[in-house]
Write an enzyme that holds these catalytic residues in place. Structure first.
Site, PDB file in Angstrom:
ATOM      1  N   LYS A  70      -1.966  19.521 -14.042  1.00 47.12           N
ATOM      2  CA  LYS A  70      -1.290  18.883 -12.902  1.00 47.12           C
ATOM      3  C   LYS A  70      -0.413  19.908 -12.193  1.00 47.12           C
ATOM      4  O   LYS A  70      -0.179  21.002 -12.683  1.00 47.12           O
ATOM      5  CB  LYS A  70      -0.411  17.710 -13.357  1.00 47.12           C
TER       6      LYS A  70
ATOM      7  N   SER B  71      -8.822  14.574 -10.765  1.00 44.01           N
ATOM      8  CA  SER B  71      -7.421  14.364 -10.381  1.00 44.01           C
ATOM      9  C   SER B  71      -6.787  15.536  -9.637  1.00 44.01           C
ATOM     10  O   SER B  71      -5.755  15.366  -9.000  1.00 44.01           O
ATOM     11  CB  SER B  71      -6.572  14.015 -11.599  1.00 44.01           C
TER      12      SER B  71
END
Length: 187
Positions: A82, A41
């Site tokens: 993230k 990701s």
């Protein structure tokens, strides 16, 4: 060597070992911790199985900044890595593959490599914050985060905003594998 001297030397070694273990525990649990990138990701910035150092102390003395890479406790009990896109009070919108924060366009150079590869539409599908979290601004005490691999990232677009209380810390140093060791630049 006398019995008393041996006992004294053993006690000194024991104290040194206990202090070393205590110091390592304090550093590990309160200041810095290792983390392993699990998944794709954050590609191309971070690769699956990269090992990084999380600075747990960074937000004790400061606040997250836009584009910091953070580690946080995600809703399903895992820790996620993230990038901070929205801070409390921000409006967030994507259109034509461009990030707009509070109406201002932002460059995201860490996405350039993937944007060049995409031929079937934008890397980041258009959206507004209202569409994703039901609010027009990032709530107070929360962050809007996204993975760099926008098409394959489970992030605030899916799990909602992240409470600051769930943030473990900031990370920007890859130490393993050695060939990939580097400091991740925010911008």
């Amino acid at each position: 060597m006398t019995k008393t001297k041996k006992k004294n030397e053993l006690w000194e070694w024991t104290k040194a070992l206990l202090i070393a273990v205590l110091l390592a525990a304090v550093i590990r649990y309160f200041l810095f911790a290792p983390i392993v990138v699990d998944g794709l990701s954050m590609m191309p910035t971070l690769h699956d199985q990269n090992r990084m150092i999380v600075n747990k102390f960074s937000y004790e003395v400061g606040s997250p900044k836009r584009f910091d890479i953070i580690v946080f406790h995600a809703p399903e009990g895992k820790d996620y890595i993230k990038r901070v896109i929205g801070l409390p009070g921000d409006t967030i919108e994507y259109k034509n593959d461009i990030l707009y924060v509070n109406g201002k366009a932002y460059k995201e150079p860490y996405l350039d490599e993937y944007k060049k590869q995409v031929v079937d539409g934008p890397l980041t599908d258009p959206f507004t914050l209202k569409e994703k979290i039901g609010r027009s601004t990032v709530p107070k005490g929360e962050l809007f985060v996204m993975g760099d691999n926008r098409r394959f990232s489970k992030d605030s677009r899916h799990i909602g905003t992240i409470p600051l209380s769930k943030v473990i810390g900031k990370t920007n140093f890859v130490y393993w594998p050695m060939k990939d060791a580097h400091i991740v630049r925010v911008k």
